[in-house]
Write an enzyme that holds these catalytic residues in place. Sequence first.
Site, PDB file in Angstrom:
ATOM      1  CE  LYS A  78      45.971  41.888  28.369  1.00  0.00           C
ATOM      2  NZ  LYS A  78      46.755  40.681  28.598  1.00  0.00           N
ATOM      3  CE  LYS A 104      35.408  44.137  35.616  1.00  0.00           C
ATOM      4  NZ  LYS A 104      35.777  43.489  36.877  1.00  0.00           N
ATOM      5  CE  LYS A 112      40.076  34.357  33.902  1.00  0.00           C
ATOM      6  NZ  LYS A 112      41.196  34.680  34.804  1.00  0.00           N
TER       7      LYS A 112
END
Length: 338
Positions: A203, A200, A117
Amino acid sequence: MVNDRRPRVLSGIQPTSGSFHLGNYLGAVRQWSAMQETHDAFYMVVDLHAITIQQEPEQLRANTRQAAAQLLAAGLDPERCTIFLQSHVPEHTQLSWIMECIAGFGEASRMTQFKDKSAKQGSDRTSVGLFTYPLLMVSDILIYQADQVPVGEDQRQHIELTRNLAERFNSRYGKAFTVPEPYILKETAKIYDLQDPSVKMSKSASTPKGIINLLDEPKVSAKKIKSAVTDTGSEIRFDEQEKPGISNLLTIYSTLTDTSIAELETRYEGKGYGALKTDLSEIVADWAGPFRERTQEYLDDPETLDSLLAKGAEKARSVAAETLAQAYDKVGFLPAKH
Ligand code: TRP
C-alpha cells in the site's frame, strides 16, 4: 490449549487499507491459513499499530472489521486458530512499557523501517508511537511465547530485535520468554507491483494501478492485469532478471492455481503475453468473487463478527495475562493483593 504441543506462531496484519491486496494474501494470509493445521496459531489485526499514523476513527473501526472479515473469508477458522484484535488484549501495551525500558535508544533508532518512514514524513509529523512501534511488536510476539513469527522479509529486523530483547530480559531477570525464530515467508510468494515489478506490491510503495485489491470489482482487477508492465520480447518464461513483469504474473498465476511455474511455461509456449493476462484475469476473478462474498457475509452480520473476535480475545488474554504476570514478578513489581 494448555496441552497443545505444536509450535506456536503469532502474526499480525494492519487494518489500514480497507481491502487486502494480492500481496497481503499470497505473501502472508494464505500461509497463515495453512499454518493453523500444523501450529498453535495466533493471528491478530494490529489496530494499536495502525494509530502510529493518524486515523479517522470511523474509518479505523470500519477497516478493522473489514480486516477481520477478510481473515475469516481467507479461511482462518476460529475453531482452529486464535483470531483477535490487538486492542482487545491490554497486556500487549503493558509488556511494551517493560520492553521500552530495556531497549536502548540507539538500538531503537537503528530500525530501518522507522528511519524510512520518519524521513519521508519529517520529524514533526512523526509520532513517538512510530518510534516505539517495534517495541510493541516485540511485546506482541513475546507475550504469546511464540516459537515462530511468519512475516515478510521487511520485518526481519524487528524479529531480530525481538530475539535480542527476549534474551536480554531472560539473562537479566531470569527466563520469562521464548526466543522466537523468524519464519520468513517463501520468496516464491513475493508479489510485486504490477506497474513497477522492482518493488513489492504494498500500500505504501505502489500506485493504485500496481495493486490488485481483493475486494475490487473483477473488471477493475482485469484492467490492472491487462495493463501490467511487461518486458520486451514475447516469450513467457520465468526470469526475474530479464523478465520481472512476466515473472511476477507467473508467480501470481502459479500460487493461486497451485500449478508449477514449469508447467505454466509449457502451457504458454508459443502464446503471447495477452493470452496469459486474459487467463490470469479470469483466475483472479474466479478466486476473488467467492472471497468477496464471504467477506461481505461477515460484514453484514457485525454481531457475529464481534462475538467471534470477543472469543478470540478471551483465548488470547488467558495466555497473555499469564506471561505478563510472570514478567511483572521477575522485574520486581509487587503483586496487587486485595
Ligand atoms: N509490523 C508488522 C507489519 O507491518 C505487523 C505486526 C505487528 C506484526 N505486530 C506483529 C507481525 C507481530 C508479526 C508479529 O507487517
